[in-house]
Design a protein around this motif. Structure first.
Motif, PDB file in Angstrom:
ATOM      1  N   THR A  49       0.823  -1.220   0.000  1.00  0.00           N
ATOM      2  CA  THR A  49       0.000   0.000   0.000  1.00  0.00           C
ATOM      3  C   THR A  49       0.858   1.272   0.000  1.00  0.00           C
ATOM      4  OG1 THR A  49      -0.154   0.040   2.411  1.00  0.00           O
ATOM      5  CG2 THR A  49      -1.910  -1.135   1.215  1.00  0.00           C
ATOM      6  N   THR A  50       2.171   1.120  -0.065  1.00  0.00           N
ATOM      7  CA  THR A  50       3.081   2.265  -0.050  1.00  0.00           C
ATOM      8  C   THR A  50       3.464   2.628  -1.483  1.00  0.00           C
ATOM      9  OG1 THR A  50       3.933   1.509   2.083  1.00  0.00           O
ATOM     10  CG2 THR A  50       5.238   3.157   0.903  1.00  0.00           C
ATOM     11  N   PRO A  51       3.014   3.787  -1.982  1.00  0.00           N
ATOM     12  CA  PRO A  51       3.207   4.125  -3.394  1.00  0.00           C
ATOM     13  C   PRO A  51       4.649   4.127  -3.878  1.00  0.00           C
ATOM     14  CG  PRO A  51       1.614   5.604  -2.410  1.00  0.00           C
ATOM     15  CD  PRO A  51       2.189   4.792  -1.293  1.00  0.00           C
ATOM     16  N   VAL A  52       5.600   4.587  -3.062  1.00  0.00           N
ATOM     17  CA  VAL A  52       6.960   4.735  -3.552  1.00  0.00           C
ATOM     18  C   VAL A  52       7.541   3.417  -4.064  1.00  0.00           C
ATOM     19  CG1 VAL A  52       8.093   4.467  -1.296  1.00  0.00           C
ATOM     20  CG2 VAL A  52       9.214   5.776  -3.109  1.00  0.00           C
ATOM     21  N   PHE A  53       7.255   2.312  -3.415  1.00  0.00           N
ATOM     22  CA  PHE A  53       7.831   1.040  -3.852  1.00  0.00           C
ATOM     23  C   PHE A  53       7.218   0.575  -5.170  1.00  0.00           C
ATOM     24  CE2 PHE A  53       8.284   0.794   0.891  1.00  0.00           C
ATOM     25  CZ  PHE A  53       9.621   1.161   0.889  1.00  0.00           C
ATOM     26  N   ALA A  54       5.921   0.781  -5.322  1.00  0.00           N
ATOM     27  CA  ALA A  54       5.279   0.458  -6.605  1.00  0.00           C
ATOM     28  C   ALA A  54       5.807   1.367  -7.705  1.00  0.00           C
ATOM     29  CB  ALA A  54       3.767   0.586  -6.480  1.00  0.00           C
ATOM     30  N   ASP A  55       6.046   2.642  -7.384  1.00  0.00           N
ATOM     31  CA  ASP A  55       6.513   3.597  -8.390  1.00  0.00           C
ATOM     32  C   ASP A  55       7.904   3.294  -8.912  1.00  0.00           C
ATOM     33  OD1 ASP A  55       4.233   5.200  -8.601  1.00  0.00           O
ATOM     34  OD2 ASP A  55       4.834   6.491  -6.943  1.00  0.00           O
ATOM     35  N   ILE A  56       8.788   2.744  -8.060  1.00  0.00           N
ATOM     36  CA  ILE A  56      10.146   2.471  -8.542  1.00  0.00           C
ATOM     37  C   ILE A  56      10.408   0.984  -8.772  1.00  0.00           C
ATOM     38  CG2 ILE A  56      11.173   4.606  -7.687  1.00  0.00           C
ATOM     39  CD1 ILE A  56      12.282   3.026  -5.326  1.00  0.00           C
ATOM     40  N   ASN A  57       9.360   0.195  -8.758  1.00  0.00           N
ATOM     41  CA  ASN A  57       9.474  -1.203  -9.145  1.00  0.00           C
ATOM     42  C   ASN A  57       9.792  -1.243 -10.643  1.00  0.00           C
ATOM     43  OD1 ASN A  57       8.984  -3.839 -10.000  1.00  0.00           O
ATOM     44  ND2 ASN A  57       7.210  -4.113  -8.678  1.00  0.00           N
ATOM     45  N   PRO A  58      10.898  -1.855 -11.042  1.00  0.00           N
ATOM     46  CA  PRO A  58      11.269  -1.845 -12.467  1.00  0.00           C
ATOM     47  C   PRO A  58      10.245  -2.538 -13.365  1.00  0.00           C
ATOM     48  CG  PRO A  58      12.764  -3.251 -11.210  1.00  0.00           C
ATOM     49  CD  PRO A  58      11.889  -2.556 -10.218  1.00  0.00           C
TER      50      PRO A  58
END
Length: 198
Positions: free
Chosen positions: A109-118
């Motif tokens: 649910t934390t956007p930053v990790f989804a955003d920088i997932n390659p």
């Protein structure tokens, strides 16, 4: 002509990140992103910054100075029809982070990790986008973390920083955070953003 510059900080940072740089660049009109990567996705930030830029610069064009995750936001803005003239990024994870792909399994649910997932939508979108403006990107190469098994700046791998085709890359011997304070990096920004200012 007075330059308009939108500053976009990286994850877990704030607009004060750019204080030293702004003090050493020629006079210009500045606007700032201010977001929390734990609660706002890149797409949320892009929507907010469109309004910020319109409020700060009206319909005038503007350049972007961005650090780390802010560089991903900057390219999304440039690819989304905003009147962006130039983009100057530092230590940007264009190729994402493999560690983030693991962290999304736990912190989904934390956007930053989804955003920088390659393998995620944001990074794949940036890599596939056509950026029609000049981009200069500073690649920080010093201060490697032993948690990453390839060359890195302590936070982002060099491979990720150079993954995007098109930017004019400049490798510097500083870590992920030193780039914001380094005079040679500020010189690169000044030349790129102000060289033809009248």
């Amino acid at each position: 002509m007075t330059r308009n510059i939108l500053y976009i900080h990286g994850a877990y940072a704030s607009p004060t990140t750019f204080r030293h740089m702004i003090d050493h660049l020629p006079d210009h009109r500045a606007a700032f992103a201010d977001y929390d990567c734990l609660t706002n996705s890149v797409e949320d930030v892009v929507r907010t910054l469109k309004a910020t830029a319109a409020e700060s610069f009206g319909s005038e064009s503007y350049s972007i100075v961005a650090h780390s995750l802010g560089g991903v936001v900057a390219l999304r803005l440039a690819a989304d029809g905003e009147p962006v003239e130039r983009v100057f990024t530092m230590s940007t994870p264009f190729g994402g982070s493999h560690m983030a792909s693991l962290l999304t399994l736990v912190f989904f649910t934390t956007p930053v990790f989804a955003d920088i997932n390659p393998h995620g939508v944001t990074i794949r979108g940036v890599l596939a986008s056509r950026i029609g403006v000049p981009v200069r990107s500073v690649v920080s190469t010093s201060g490697g973390s032993p948690l990453m098994h390839e060359a890195n700046d302590g936070v982002v791998t060099v491979a990720s920083q150079t993954r995007l085709e098109g930017p004019e890359y400049h490798a510097v011997d500083y870590n992920h955070f030193e780039v914001l304070l380094a005079d040679p990096v500020i010189d690169l920004a000044q030349e790129f953003l102000f060289e033809d200012a009248v």
